[in-house]
Design a protein around this motif. Structure first.
Motif, PDB file in Angstrom:
ATOM      1  N   THR A   1       0.853  -1.190   0.000  1.00 14.96           N
ATOM      2  CA  THR A   1       0.000   0.000   0.000  1.00 14.96           C
ATOM      3  C   THR A   1       0.889   1.240   0.000  1.00 14.96           C
ATOM      4  O   THR A   1       2.121   1.135   0.131  1.00 14.96           O
ATOM      5  N   ARG A   2       0.264   2.396  -0.151  1.00 17.39           N
ATOM      6  CA  ARG A   2       1.046   3.632  -0.165  1.00 17.39           C
ATOM      7  C   ARG A   2       0.405   4.655   0.748  1.00 17.39           C
ATOM      8  O   ARG A   2      -0.806   4.910   0.669  1.00 17.39           O
ATOM      9  N   ASP A   3       1.205   5.223   1.649  1.00 14.92           N
ATOM     10  CA  ASP A   3       0.719   6.243   2.571  1.00 14.92           C
ATOM     11  C   ASP A   3       0.566   7.587   1.854  1.00 14.92           C
ATOM     12  O   ASP A   3       1.040   7.778   0.731  1.00 14.92           O
ATOM     13  N   SER A   4      -0.088   8.519   2.544  1.00 14.42           N
ATOM     14  CA  SER A   4      -0.307   9.845   1.966  1.00 14.42           C
ATOM     15  C   SER A   4       1.000  10.603   1.728  1.00 14.42           C
ATOM     16  O   SER A   4       1.072  11.485   0.867  1.00 14.42           O
ATOM     17  N   ASP A   5       2.065  10.267   2.502  1.00 12.07           N
ATOM     18  CA  ASP A   5       3.349  10.953   2.314  1.00 12.07           C
ATOM     19  C   ASP A   5       4.200  10.316   1.217  1.00 12.07           C
ATOM     20  O   ASP A   5       5.359  10.706   1.007  1.00 12.07           O
ATOM     21  N   GLY A   6       3.652   9.303   0.519  1.00 12.71           N
ATOM     22  CA  GLY A   6       4.363   8.670  -0.578  1.00 12.71           C
ATOM     23  C   GLY A   6       5.153   7.442  -0.195  1.00 12.71           C
ATOM     24  O   GLY A   6       5.742   6.780  -1.065  1.00 12.71           O
ATOM     25  N   THR A   7       5.170   7.088   1.090  1.00  8.83           N
ATOM     26  CA  THR A   7       5.917   5.917   1.536  1.00  8.83           C
ATOM     27  C   THR A   7       5.206   4.631   1.093  1.00  8.83           C
ATOM     28  O   THR A   7       3.994   4.492   1.256  1.00  8.83           O
ATOM     29  N   PHE A   8       5.976   3.664   0.556  1.00 10.60           N
ATOM     30  CA  PHE A   8       5.435   2.363   0.192  1.00 10.60           C
ATOM     31  C   PHE A   8       5.478   1.454   1.428  1.00 10.60           C
ATOM     32  O   PHE A   8       6.537   1.302   2.048  1.00 10.60           O
ATOM     33  N   VAL A   9       4.337   0.867   1.774  1.00 10.75           N
ATOM     34  CA  VAL A   9       4.244   0.039   2.982  1.00 10.75           C
ATOM     35  C   VAL A   9       4.014  -1.412   2.567  1.00 10.75           C
ATOM     36  O   VAL A   9       3.055  -1.718   1.839  1.00 10.75           O
ATOM     37  N   ILE A  10       4.911  -2.297   3.010  1.00 12.08           N
ATOM     38  CA  ILE A  10       4.794  -3.722   2.701  1.00 12.08           C
ATOM     39  C   ILE A  10       4.214  -4.428   3.920  1.00 12.08           C
ATOM     40  O   ILE A  10       4.764  -4.340   5.024  1.00 12.08           O
ATOM     41  N   ASN A  11       3.105  -5.135   3.718  1.00 10.01           N
ATOM     42  CA  ASN A  11       2.453  -5.871   4.793  1.00 10.01           C
ATOM     43  C   ASN A  11       2.291  -7.328   4.390  1.00 10.01           C
ATOM     44  O   ASN A  11       2.396  -7.674   3.210  1.00 10.01           O
TER      45      ASN A  11
ATOM     46  N   ASP B   1      13.059   6.088  -3.242  1.00 11.74           N
ATOM     47  CA  ASP B   1      11.778   6.130  -2.526  1.00 11.74           C
ATOM     48  C   ASP B   1      11.879   5.388  -1.196  1.00 11.74           C
ATOM     49  O   ASP B   1      12.677   4.453  -1.037  1.00 11.74           O
ATOM     50  N   THR B   2      11.035   5.794  -0.254  1.00 10.46           N
ATOM     51  CA  THR B   2      11.037   5.187   1.077  1.00 10.46           C
ATOM     52  C   THR B   2      10.083   3.992   1.112  1.00 10.46           C
ATOM     53  O   THR B   2       8.939   4.071   0.650  1.00 10.46           O
ATOM     54  N   VAL B   3      10.575   2.888   1.680  1.00  8.04           N
ATOM     55  CA  VAL B   3       9.792   1.665   1.840  1.00  8.04           C
ATOM     56  C   VAL B   3       9.752   1.315   3.324  1.00  8.04           C
ATOM     57  O   VAL B   3      10.796   1.357   4.000  1.00  8.04           O
ATOM     58  N   ARG B   4       8.564   0.974   3.842  1.00  8.77           N
ATOM     59  CA  ARG B   4       8.434   0.662   5.267  1.00  8.77           C
ATOM     60  C   ARG B   4       7.900  -0.756   5.472  1.00  8.77           C
ATOM     61  O   ARG B   4       6.931  -1.172   4.827  1.00  8.77           O
ATOM     62  N   ILE B   5       8.556  -1.478   6.387  1.00  7.29           N
ATOM     63  CA  ILE B   5       8.076  -2.776   6.864  1.00  7.29           C
ATOM     64  C   ILE B   5       7.943  -2.670   8.374  1.00  7.29           C
ATOM     65  O   ILE B   5       8.926  -2.370   9.060  1.00  7.29           O
ATOM     66  N   LEU B   6       6.729  -2.899   8.869  1.00  6.27           N
ATOM     67  CA  LEU B   6       6.424  -2.665  10.281  1.00  6.27           C
ATOM     68  C   LEU B   6       6.781  -1.217  10.639  1.00  6.27           C
ATOM     69  O   LEU B   6       6.280  -0.310   9.995  1.00  6.27           O
ATOM     70  N   LYS B   7       7.670  -0.988  11.599  1.00  9.50           N
ATOM     71  CA  LYS B   7       8.005   0.389  11.986  1.00  9.50           C
ATOM     72  C   LYS B   7       9.345   0.852  11.406  1.00  9.50           C
ATOM     73  O   LYS B   7       9.822   1.934  11.746  1.00  9.50           O
ATOM     74  N   TYR B   8       9.933   0.040  10.514  1.00  7.39           N
ATOM     75  CA  TYR B   8      11.266   0.331  10.019  1.00  7.39           C
ATOM     76  C   TYR B   8      11.209   0.782   8.555  1.00  7.39           C
ATOM     77  O   TYR B   8      10.454   0.228   7.755  1.00  7.39           O
ATOM     78  N   GLU B   9      12.039   1.787   8.212  1.00  7.09           N
ATOM     79  CA  GLU B   9      12.022   2.345   6.866  1.00  7.09           C
ATOM     80  C   GLU B   9      13.336   2.062   6.160  1.00  7.09           C
ATOM     81  O   GLU B   9      14.410   2.055   6.781  1.00  7.09           O
ATOM     82  N   PHE B  10      13.231   1.819   4.846  1.00  7.89           N
ATOM     83  CA  PHE B  10      14.390   1.539   4.008  1.00  7.89           C
ATOM     84  C   PHE B  10      14.307   2.437   2.765  1.00  7.89           C
ATOM     85  O   PHE B  10      13.273   3.025   2.468  1.00  7.89           O
ATOM     86  N   GLU B  11      15.412   2.456   2.031  1.00  5.39           N
ATOM     87  CA  GLU B  11      15.453   3.211   0.786  1.00  5.39           C
ATOM     88  C   GLU B  11      15.468   2.237  -0.380  1.00  5.39           C
ATOM     89  O   GLU B  11      16.264   1.287  -0.401  1.00  5.39           O
ATOM     90  N   PHE B  12      14.565   2.431  -1.335  1.00  6.15           N
ATOM     91  CA  PHE B  12      14.506   1.570  -2.511  1.00  6.15           C
ATOM     92  C   PHE B  12      15.670   1.918  -3.446  1.00  6.15           C
ATOM     93  O   PHE B  12      15.834   3.052  -3.849  1.00  6.15           O
ATOM     94  N   VAL B  13      16.473   0.880  -3.763  1.00  8.86           N
ATOM     95  CA  VAL B  13      17.662   1.077  -4.594  1.00  8.86           C
ATOM     96  C   VAL B  13      17.531   0.244  -5.856  1.00  8.86           C
ATOM     97  O   VAL B  13      17.281  -0.970  -5.788  1.00  8.86           O
ATOM     98  N   GLU B  14      17.675   0.852  -6.986  1.00 10.76           N
ATOM     99  CA  GLU B  14      17.633   0.128  -8.260  1.00 10.76           C
ATOM    100  C   GLU B  14      18.994  -0.525  -8.544  1.00 10.76           C
ATOM    101  O   GLU B  14      20.018   0.055  -8.258  1.00 10.76           O
TER     102      GLU B  14
END
Length: 429
Positions: free
Chosen positions: A362-372, A416-429
């Motif tokens: 899913t994607r939050d309003s701030d643009g963060t991609f959330v993996i659940n 882009d920022t990716v979040r799993i649970l409460k932790y955030e990562f940076e998406f790297v191509e």
């Protein structure tokens, strides 16, 4: 106070973490990995204790969290498995998952056990990850999280015979004269608000357990009055004694009462109508009872088992008890969970279905991609992020599950920022 339903939280123990260690003996060069596995977390187990009668203890203790396993150690030593948490429950306890409504366990017999929340397995130490290509890995797993869930516990009285009927028809009086039970008796509605059990002894060495349950009123199947508190307890009974006030002293029509009670039983659970029923025409010592009984028999028909009694004068009690005992001899137990089995030949049909990926994005309003998703979250919790090799392994696992492709499909770009649970990562191509 009688407590027959309660909601509690249970969590199995987490597994112990695996260890990264290496052999360091003086005369053993390049000793290799020696990290042990973590121990298994404890299970939460419910066990029937026949001395308990209510769920009162669970009103004050609503959280049950089992211990985690011991962590792995050096020299290849594994952590100790945690001791299971055993929780005592009264016989007749039905445990269901609060979220899905699925029945987890139906606990009836003394010492019967059921695992309600399973503990997690221990994480593997680096000894397990050694390969010819990587003989000295710095990879170890954290322990698997234990199962956690909210559950609903219901207590359903274990009785062979259940007394049903409107309030003040004489159910408590009947139980008091045929057994040693001492229920509260008074001339007003809802005297009985908690189930009372009594052992009824019949000649020839036969006996059975009878339950005097809260009285029914119209709408009980929808929870009106003491409806659900009553109806859940009658589910286990094999024979129903339908007590009717045949005197009609309160201006009630005996036949209408009979029809309404049976309608409530039918609407609550269709299987309640499968139980054999004996009609107990009570208060026959009062005026107009004989005339009412004659009219009642004409309406119910000859097939109905009707026994006129007077619980006060004890008239007719012997006959109804013998009939009840005879009926119990030929009546099987009714399973709490009805499973329909298809008869005849069975064909196995294989269908091509898209495999569940185990995650969603899913994607939050701030643009963060959330993996659940439970699969991703489990992998995340079992990863030790303090070591580079385990972080790389986690990235490979995500890639093999298709997470990278799914993020790109959602529009994720480099940085882009990716979040799993409460932790955030940076998406790297």
């Amino acid at each position: 106070m009688f407590v027959d339903q309660v909601k509690v939280y249970v969590k199995g123990g987490d597994g112990g973490n695996g260890m990264v260690a290496f052999r360091r003996e003086k005369y053993v060069p390049d000793g290799g990995p020696a990290g042990g596995d973590g121990g298994k977390g404890a299970d939460v187990i419910f066990e029937v204790e026949e001395g308990l009668r209510t769920l009162m203890d669970f009103r004050f203790t609503r959280h049950f969290k089992a211990q985690r396993g011991e962590h792995g150690m050096s020299k290849g030593m594994h952590g100790r498995k945690a001791e299971d948490m055993v929780v005592k429950v009264p016989p007749g306890t039905v445990v269901t998952d609060a979220e899905t409504g699925q029945v987890i366990a139906d606990l009836v017999h003394h010492k019967q056990r059921a695992v309600i929340a399973k503990g997690g397995r221990g994480g593997r130490g680096n000894t397990r990850f050694a390969t010819p290509a990587n003989p000295a890995p710095e990879i170890a797993e954290n322990g698997e999280p234990g199962v956690e869930r909210d559950i609903v516990m219901e207590l359903k009285v274990l009785a062979d015979v259940g007394l049903v009927g409107f309030p003040s028809v004489g159910k408590s009086t009947l139980l008091s004269v045929v057994s040693s039970a001492k229920p509260k008796i008074a001339a007003y509605h809802f005297t009985t608000i908690t189930p009372n059990l009594g052992v009824v002894a019949v000649d020839e060495g036969r006996s059975f357990v009878m339950a005097d349950l809260p009285g029914l009123i119209e709408g009980a199947h929808e929870g009106v009055g003491l409806g659900h508190q009553f109806l859940r307890h009658i589910e286990r009974t094999r024979v129903i004694l339908h007590v009717i006030d045949m005197s009609g002293m309160e201006g009630r029509d005996p036949y209408e009462d009979y029809v309404k009670i049976n309608d409530e039983l039918r609407q609550y659970n269709m299987r309640l109508t499968e139980r054999p029923q004996i009609i107990v025409a009570n208060k026959m010592d009062l005026p107009e009872a004989e005339e009412n009984l004659k009219a009642f028999k004409e309406k119910v028909g000859e097939e109905a088992l009707v026994f006129p009694i007077s619980a006060v004068t004890r008239q007719g009690l012997k006959e109804v008890l013998y009939a009840t005992a005879d009926l119990l001899n030929v009546t099987p137990e009714f399973p709490m969970i009805h499973e329909e089995k298809e008869e005849g030949s069975h064909r196995v049909v294989f269908k091509h279905e898209k495999e569940d990926t185990g995650f969603y994005i899913t994607r939050d309003s701030d643009g963060t991609f959330v993996i659940n998703g439970p699969r991703i979250e489990k992998l995340f919790k079992m990863t030790d992020f303090t070591r580079d090799e385990t972080v790389k392994r986690f990235a490979r696992q995500l890639r093999s599950l298709g997470v990278d492709e799914a993020l790109r499909a959602k529009g994720a770009e480099h940085g882009d920022t990716v979040r799993i649970l409460k932790y955030e990562f940076e998406f790297v191509e």
